[in-house]
Design a protein around this motif. Structure first.
Motif, PDB file in Angstrom:
ATOM      1  N   CYS A  69     -11.369  -8.607   2.142  1.00  0.00           N
ATOM      2  CA  CYS A  69     -11.526  -7.166   1.983  1.00  0.00           C
ATOM      3  C   CYS A  69     -12.759  -6.719   2.758  1.00  0.00           C
ATOM      4  O   CYS A  69     -13.745  -7.454   2.834  1.00  0.00           O
ATOM      5  N   ALA A 116       0.844  -1.198   0.000  1.00  0.00           N
ATOM      6  CA  ALA A 116       0.000   0.000   0.000  1.00  0.00           C
ATOM      7  C   ALA A 116       0.881   1.249   0.000  1.00  0.00           C
ATOM      8  O   ALA A 116       2.020   1.208   0.460  1.00  0.00           O
ATOM      9  N   SER A 122      -7.368   6.027  -1.638  1.00  0.00           N
ATOM     10  CA  SER A 122      -7.331   4.899  -2.562  1.00  0.00           C
ATOM     11  C   SER A 122      -6.269   5.189  -3.610  1.00  0.00           C
ATOM     12  O   SER A 122      -5.895   6.339  -3.829  1.00  0.00           O
ATOM     13  N   ALA A 180      -4.829  -1.804   4.255  1.00  0.00           N
ATOM     14  CA  ALA A 180      -5.546  -1.591   3.005  1.00  0.00           C
ATOM     15  C   ALA A 180      -6.244  -2.860   2.543  1.00  0.00           C
ATOM     16  O   ALA A 180      -5.938  -3.965   2.986  1.00  0.00           O
ATOM     17  N   ASN A 181      -7.178  -2.665   1.618  1.00  0.00           N
ATOM     18  CA  ASN A 181      -7.783  -3.739   0.839  1.00  0.00           C
ATOM     19  C   ASN A 181      -7.144  -3.679  -0.543  1.00  0.00           C
ATOM     20  O   ASN A 181      -6.956  -2.596  -1.093  1.00  0.00           O
ATOM     21  N   PHE A 182      -6.821  -4.829  -1.110  1.00  0.00           N
ATOM     22  CA  PHE A 182      -6.152  -4.899  -2.404  1.00  0.00           C
ATOM     23  C   PHE A 182      -7.044  -5.610  -3.415  1.00  0.00           C
ATOM     24  O   PHE A 182      -7.670  -6.623  -3.086  1.00  0.00           O
ATOM     25  N   ASN A 235      -5.947  -0.335  -4.362  1.00  0.00           N
ATOM     26  CA  ASN A 235      -6.122  -0.570  -2.945  1.00  0.00           C
ATOM     27  C   ASN A 235      -6.806   0.622  -2.314  1.00  0.00           C
ATOM     28  O   ASN A 235      -6.776   1.731  -2.839  1.00  0.00           O
ATOM     29  N   CYS A 271     -11.247  -8.871  -4.994  1.00  0.00           N
ATOM     30  CA  CYS A 271     -10.446  -8.811  -3.774  1.00  0.00           C
ATOM     31  C   CYS A 271      -9.298  -9.819  -3.803  1.00  0.00           C
ATOM     32  O   CYS A 271      -9.500 -10.997  -4.061  1.00  0.00           O
ATOM     33  N   GLY A 331      -7.184  -8.227   2.368  1.00  0.00           N
ATOM     34  CA  GLY A 331      -7.359  -6.954   3.047  1.00  0.00           C
ATOM     35  C   GLY A 331      -6.882  -6.992   4.477  1.00  0.00           C
ATOM     36  O   GLY A 331      -6.528  -8.041   5.014  1.00  0.00           O
TER      37      GLY A 331
END
Length: 154
Positions: free
Chosen positions: A136, A63, A111, A75-77, A105, A83, A86
């Motif tokens: 995520c 991230a 973002s 973060a969520n990727f 992400n 997804c 996360g």
């Protein structure tokens, strides 16, 4: 007209700013770096920035980070909206299909995204599998879009 007091304050300010810059160059050059990729050997060492992306090869995605914050961003990727994982600062990514992949992400109020091109693996390579990682949270992707062969039930 500037008074002696104004000139003294200005000189003091310049001296302090110069000292802080010299003593902490990381703060002087701080800025949010975008999504970063690494490819490591099988032992997880000797990591380098990849110059190309190949189906079935493993990469780490990080991230954005300013390099000075005491809090590592969580973060969520996503790969083309699907997804990857996360709740972490990084995830492992194994591209499953050749072509254009938008890696994005999200975390908190920010973002970021970048687009990479993945080339096909050599003939006879094993079928790649994306590792299972934390889920995520908070949306951001479209589950089952098929963009990474992560369809429901597969």
């Amino acid at each position: 007209m500037p008074t002696t007091r104004h000139i003294a304050w200005a000189a003091t300010f310049v001296a302090v700013a110069g000292s802080l810059t010299a003593l902490s160059p990381g703060l002087a050059s701080a800025g949010i770096h975008g999504i970063e990729f690494e490819q490591c050997d099988t032992a997880g060492r000797n990591c380098v920035t990849p110059t190309s992306f190949v189906v079935g090869q493993s990469y780490w995605i990080y991230a954005p980070y300013d390099g000075t914050s005491t809090n590592t961003p969580m973060a969520n990727f996503y790969d083309n909206g699907t997804c990857l994982g996360g709740g972490s600062h990084s995830v492992a990514w194994v591209p499953l299909t050749p072509g254009t992949h938008t890696i994005s992400n999200t975390g908190g109020s920010w973002s970021d995204s970048t687009t990479v091109t993945v080339v096909a693996a050599p003939a006879g390579s094993p079928t790649p599998q994306q590792p299972k990682q934390g889920a995520c949270t908070g949306g951001g992707g479209s589950f089952g879009s098929g963009s990474s062969n992560l369809l429901p039930g597969s």
